[in-house]
Enzyme design. Structure first.
Site, mmCIF file in Angstrom:
data_model
loop_
_atom_site.group_PDB
_atom_site.id
_atom_site.type_symbol
_atom_site.label_atom_id
_atom_site.label_comp_id
_atom_site.label_asym_id
_atom_site.label_seq_id
_atom_site.Cartn_x
_atom_site.Cartn_y
_atom_site.Cartn_z
ATOM 1 N N HIS A 1 -79.728 38.416 60.748
ATOM 2 C CA HIS A 1 -79.929 39.576 59.800
ATOM 3 C C HIS A 1 -78.876 40.860 59.823
ATOM 4 C CE1 HIS A 1 -84.215 38.416 58.204
ATOM 5 N NE2 HIS A 1 -83.644 37.410 58.380
ATOM 6 N N GLU B 1 -88.251 33.100 51.318
ATOM 7 C CA GLU B 1 -88.617 33.220 52.951
ATOM 8 C C GLU B 1 -88.663 34.605 53.320
ATOM 9 O OE1 GLU B 1 -88.821 33.065 57.460
ATOM 10 O OE2 GLU B 1 -87.220 33.738 55.869
ATOM 11 N N GLU B 2 -87.638 35.130 52.890
ATOM 12 C CA GLU B 2 -87.118 36.576 53.683
ATOM 13 C C GLU B 2 -87.933 37.413 52.958
ATOM 14 O OE1 GLU B 2 -85.451 36.717 56.153
ATOM 15 O OE2 GLU B 2 -84.018 35.166 56.184
ATOM 16 N N ASP C 1 -82.976 31.069 50.467
ATOM 17 C CA ASP C 1 -82.532 32.577 50.408
ATOM 18 C C ASP C 1 -82.018 33.211 51.371
ATOM 19 O OD1 ASP C 1 -85.060 32.193 51.420
ATOM 20 O OD2 ASP C 1 -85.525 34.353 51.179
ATOM 21 N N ASP D 1 -78.920 31.767 59.251
ATOM 22 C CA ASP D 1 -80.364 31.923 58.520
ATOM 23 C C ASP D 1 -80.140 31.799 57.251
ATOM 24 O OD1 ASP D 1 -82.963 32.627 58.126
ATOM 25 O OD2 ASP D 1 -82.878 34.696 58.602
ATOM 26 N N ASP E 1 -89.511 23.244 60.909
ATOM 27 C CA ASP E 1 -88.655 24.453 60.611
ATOM 28 C C ASP E 1 -87.900 25.303 61.357
ATOM 29 O OD1 ASP E 1 -88.082 26.539 58.445
ATOM 30 O OD2 ASP E 1 -90.361 27.298 58.383
ATOM 31 N N HIS F 1 -85.015 27.575 54.417
ATOM 32 C CA HIS F 1 -85.120 28.310 53.065
ATOM 33 C C HIS F 1 -83.794 28.656 52.722
ATOM 34 C CE1 HIS F 1 -84.196 32.265 55.046
ATOM 35 N NE2 HIS F 1 -84.801 31.611 56.243
HETATM 36 ZN ZN LIG Z 1 -84.645 32.538 58.079
#
Ligand SMILES: [Zn+2]
Length: 487
Positions: free
Chosen positions: A460, A188-189, A121, A154, A215, A119
């Site tokens: 994150h 996705e987030e 985002d 990420d 993934d 992803h």
């Molecule tokens: Zn991710």
């Protein structure tokens, strides 16, 4: 005497059987001294493309319609400019505006295609933490042997690594035997409702079913399990589900000077206490059982014996895993009371009390089943409970730890990260991967990078970064993955 002898010989046979199966059990052993694949110097322009990818603040907001899509458009335009050969070779379909579906047509379109996904985002930077970053979060700075910023781990790096790998092969005039799809979600987030869900529908409507989906969602990671010295390549083969339940209890209103035995708030408290003390039973799902078998060689004799004789020692193993809140989450559907609301004034009996229970579901359990379970507990306490499911995502199907795609992953992990123990595992959070079971039974989550546990947790958080060597390994991994898929 005779019976004692019989009992003793039975006991002897039992111990002998347990010991024999322990000695016959040969779990893999890690080789922490084995060096991973060295990608050598990564050309500056290759690093520059990831650097540039990081500079677009593609932050998707919870309220999708409130998202600023300008950086998303810029990111898409950047990909086309940075990877011209990829864009010439592949067709691109934009699903629901911003989900990207690239198709690299293979030689034999009758074969089921393979999907590589990620992803683009990223999560926002928490307000007030900007200054704690060594390099600004949207700088993509290259320093100290790392690329820094949101999306490096990420997971924009997986997108650019795919494209670097594909272009390398395209320059060699390589054409894959089957179609390869490169699929990138934009949300996705925040749950993937507008990206991966819609993309899965897009494929389902066209009758496209995949040989496999790969993934993000696992790394080769060291220090992740206490007592295990070896690095583990964790391949996510399933994901827990999650749901928020709103529990409502009604009560008689009135003045608090003459209260009933239990107010609505008191009843909510009793119910929450009961839910916490009556968890659903613990269970060993396939990925957790496989993980235990794979790491047993790294553990002491007693653990090895217990795992080798799992049928006998399962209750004990479950008890040990349940005792720690981290491992408990691997073997149980968990309940966490996270919010509560009742009452409007200190001297007024509340007419209603509400609590939110955040639930993470083990594969095999269901959102509806947990609702029924809460009602059953309330029934025992004779409480009239109303349950409303606010948001819910069922646990995923479990992908088999076998088959073409899984074997290819294992082979490449051995090749690029020698000495690492590969294993299926259960993903605790959520990824886009789960949405693709609709069009594929072999869905896996693995990013080919070697990280420490702490490094993984920057994803994150502050100072998200990826080492240049890891980025080089990821590119090499995807080259090898695509070129060797059908050989
Ligand atoms: Zn991710």
């Amino acid at each position: 005497m005779f019976f004692i002898l019989i009992a003793l010989s039975l006991l002897f046979c039992f111990i002998a059987a347990v010991l024999i199966s322990t000695f016959l059990f040969r779990p893999p052993r890690g080789r922490p001294d084995a060096a991973p694949y060295d990608p050598g110097d990564i050309p500056e322009e290759v690093l520059g493309r990831l650097t540039k990818a990081v500079t677009f603040p593609t932050i998707c907001t919870q309220d999708y319609t409130g998202t600023d899509f300008a950086p998303f458009e810029d990111f898409i335009a950047f990909l086309a400019e940075a990877y011209p050969l990829f864009h010439q070779t592949c067709s691109l379909e934009r699903v629901n505006g911003y989900a990207l579906v690239y198709r690299w047509k293979g030689m034999d379109t009758s074969l089921r295609p393979m999907m590589l996904t990620a992803h683009y985002d990223v999560v926002p930077v928490e307000e007030g933490t900007e200054a704690e970053w060594k390099y600004p979060p949207f700088s993509g700075a290259v320093a100290e042997g790392r690329i820094w910023g949101r999306g490096t781990l990420d997971i924009k790096s997986q997108i650019t690594a795919h494209m670097e790998a594909a272009e390398t092969l395209m320059r060699r005039n390589f054409v894959p035997k089957r179609d390869f799809y490169f699929v990138y979600g934009q949300d996705e987030e925040t749950g993937g409702r507008n990206g991966a869900y819609k993309t899965a529908d897009y494929f389902a409507e066209r009758g496209i079913h995949f040989e496999g989906v790969l993934d993000e969602g696992g790394f080769a990671v060291s220090g992740v399990i206490k007592g295990v010295a070896a690095t583990l390549a964790l391949i996510g083969t399933a994901e827990k589900g999650f749901a928020n339940y709103e529990l409502t209890l009604e009560g008689e209103g009135g003045h608090s000077s003459m209260p009933p035995a239990h107010t609505a708030l008191g009843n909510a408290a009793r119910l929450i206490a009961a839910i916490e003390s009556l968890p659903l039973p613990s269970r060993l799902t396939a990925p957790v059982l496989r993980l235990l078998r794979n790491i047993a060689g790294e553990m002491g004799f007693v653990t090895r014996m217990a795992v080798a004789n799992i049928r006998i020692f399962k209750p004990l193993i479950l008890k040990i895993l349940s005792a720690n809140y981290i491992t408990n989450a691997m073997v149980r559907t968990t309940f966490a009371a996270t919010m509560a609301r009742a009452g409007s004034a200190a001297n007024v009996l509340p007419q209603k009390a509400q609590a939110i229970i955040n639930v993470r579901l083990l594969p095999g359990d269901s959102v509806e089943g947990v609702s029924a379970y809460f009602k059953k507990i309330a029934g025992k306490l004779k409480l009239p409970l109303t349950v409303r499911v606010l948001t819910a995502e069922e646990p995923s199907q479990v992908s088999p730890a076998e088959g073409t795609v899984y074997r290819r992953l294992i082979t490449l992990i051995d090749e690029i990260f020698p000495g690492v123990i590969s294993s299926p595992y259960l993903v605790m959070g959520g990824t886009d991967a789960r949405k693709y079971y609709k069009v594929c039974d072999h869905v896996y989550r693995f990013t080919p990078m070697l990280v420490t546990n702490e490094e993984k947790d920057t994803a994150h958080s502050t100072n998200e970064s990826v080492t240049v060597a890891n980025y080089g390994r990821a590119i090499h991994f995807f080259i090898r993955f695509i070129e060797g898929f059908d050989t």
